[in-house]
Enzyme design. Structure first.
Site, mmCIF file in Angstrom:
data_model
loop_
_atom_site.group_PDB
_atom_site.id
_atom_site.type_symbol
_atom_site.label_atom_id
_atom_site.label_comp_id
_atom_site.label_asym_id
_atom_site.label_seq_id
_atom_site.Cartn_x
_atom_site.Cartn_y
_atom_site.Cartn_z
ATOM 1 C CG ASP A 1 -2.248 -0.583 8.424
ATOM 2 O OD1 ASP A 1 -3.251 -0.278 9.101
ATOM 3 O OD2 ASP A 1 -1.943 -0.008 7.358
ATOM 4 C CD1 TRP B 1 -2.742 1.556 0.513
ATOM 5 C CD2 TRP B 1 -1.855 2.071 2.503
ATOM 6 N NE1 TRP B 1 -3.395 2.659 1.004
ATOM 7 C CE2 TRP B 1 -2.880 3.006 2.211
ATOM 8 C CE3 TRP B 1 -1.162 2.204 3.702
ATOM 9 C CZ2 TRP B 1 -3.212 4.039 3.075
ATOM 10 C CZ3 TRP B 1 -1.500 3.234 4.560
ATOM 11 C CH2 TRP B 1 -2.513 4.144 4.249
ATOM 12 C CE LYS C 1 -10.193 0.972 3.769
ATOM 13 N NZ LYS C 1 -9.908 1.575 2.526
#
Ligand code: LMR
Length: 429
Positions: free
Chosen positions: A238, A157, A274
């Site tokens: 993460d 990412w 999310k």
């Protein structure tokens, strides 16, 4: 000199100097930065007028109608907030609201976590998951002295690289994706962990790896923990998809909890973008697990100091919604149902895309689409193919071939599969 002449002279002097000042900008040497690989796609998609356009770039959940989804439980929490006469708009504490950070810590570590029982943890409210990454990285850049090397996954990412290099770490990559198997490069990952300087920081995705959607198995996590212990590496988790990946909050937290049980000190970055659909509200938490309550408190005190200088106090609205839901049994239960709906829709779309590609006899194997987990599928499509998808078919995905499955629906999946089939057959890479 008459006063009007004097005035003319001053005006002339000022205008000349202003022109001189104005002619050479102090910003003249600032280079143009490239647009952000993910958010630029959304802008391009929005500007596209083609009716068939598809946005499978950014990782943001969409309903079957391809609309943003406001979780029903979030609607209820908002109504509670709206009717709460006791609420004001005062500053939150620097480290955020305790009821929120404690609930976030319990969510990721589990009620029975040894770190919670022994009170050797801390939580800091952050600007979503990105803020948690940044705050954690910044703290480490000041107070972690074992190694200046930080390892992120390859592929990555992209923001992980930016965040850690911004605060001065030497950022390296560990191999993660095996293009042959379209799965995890477990041996490559372990090998890098073995050869990395003692005490390096390893950024690990707790679940639903972004961008590949490939997670280590439990046995593989155990192997990773063994090597990290041998080499004294620091686990920096993460966790942007807890509950969203498998639909099961405990299952998605398994790796983090295993590391805590094994006695690691670690950081976990939590995002509620999310799993609560709170993308714009920027609600997040940094969980710190230390060896003793005293260690945890000292770390927290320094993070508060850093946070004060950066954002002073975290924003209230999104975290209040999460706080209400996590601390209310009935709402929490309802949230788990909302999570199941989202993860289930993603799984269904994986099956649908896989089904269409198999029907079309698209060259290659496509099982990885259903094997992968979470928001993303790493298709194996190459940049030239992605370019044609964008230019010919108005389908927007990142250059590395990552698809956000949330942008797929039963109305566009056939079109998407046909377009993929075309580029796989006809675009040479
Ligand atoms: C993504 O990867 O698409 C999302 O996590 C959005 C982001 O911040 O990059």
């Amino acid at each position: 000199m008459s006063s009007s002449n004097r005035l003319k002279q001053i005006t002339h002097h000022l205008t000349t100097n202003m022109t001189e000042l104005g002619s050479i900008s102090i910003f003249k040497e600032v280079p143009q930065a490239p647009p952000d690989a993910i958010f630029h796609l959304t802008a391009q998609y929005k500007a596209d007028t083609n009716p068939n356009k598809i946005n499978i770039g950014v990782g943001a959940f969409r309903t079957e109608e391809l609309k943003p989804y406001i979780l029903p439980v979030v609607k209820k929490a908002k109504a509670i907030l709206h009717n709460d006469e006791t609420l004001d708009h005062e500053y939150l504490p620097i480290a955020g609201t305790k009821s929120f950070t404690n609930a976030a810590v319990r969510l990721i570590l589990g009620e029975n976590s040894p770190a919670i029982k022994e009170n050797r943890f801390a939580g800091v409210q952050t600007i979503s998951g990105t803020g948690a990454n940044h705050t954690g990285a910044m703290f480490l850049s000041h107070f972690y002295h074992k190694s200046k090397k930080c390892y992120i996954s390859n592929p990555t990412w992209a923001n992980h690289r930016s965040i850690f290099s911004l605060v001065g770490f030497e950022v390296e990559e560990y191999p993660y994706w095996n293009p042959e198997t379209r799965g995890l490069n477990y041996e490559g990952l372990l090998q890098t962990m073995r050869t990395a300087p003692e005490g390096s920081i390893f950024v690990l995705h707790a679940c639903a790896h972004n961008p590949t959607g490939v997670d280590p198995t439990r046995d593989q996590w155990k192997g990773i923990a063994d090597v990290m212990r041998e080499k004294n590496h620091f686990p920096f988790f993460d966790c942007a998809y807890q509950g969203f990946a498998s639909g099961d909050l405990d299952n998605d937290a398994w790796a983090v909890r295993y590391f805590v049980e094994q006695g690691f000190e670690l950081f976990v970055c939590q995002s509620f973008a999310k799993n609560f659909g709170l993308y714009g509200e920027r609600a997040g938490n940094l969980t710190i697990v230390a060896k003793s309550p005293e260690d945890a408190n000292r770390v927290l005190s320094q993070i508060e100091k850093l946070q004060r200088a950066e954002i002073s106090n975290p924003p209230a609205f999104g975290s209040r919604i999460v706080d209400i839901v996590l601390n209310d049994k009935a709402l929490y239960q309802e949230w788990t149902e909302n999570l199941k709906y989202m993860s289930h829709r993603i799984i269904e779309m994986r099956k649908a895309l896989h089904h269409h590609l198999v029907e079309l006899k698209t060259p290659g194997t496509w099982n990885h689409i259903t094997d992968q987990i979470g928001m993303f599928s790493f298709t194996g499509l190459k940049t030239p193919q992605v370019k044609v998808l964008r230019e010919k078919y108005h389908i927007y995905l990142t250059d590395n071939g990552r698809i956000s499955m949330a942008g797929v629906s039963s109305t566009n999946v056939a079109y998407l599969a046909k377009a993929i089939d075309d580029v796989v057959r006809h675009v040479s890479v």
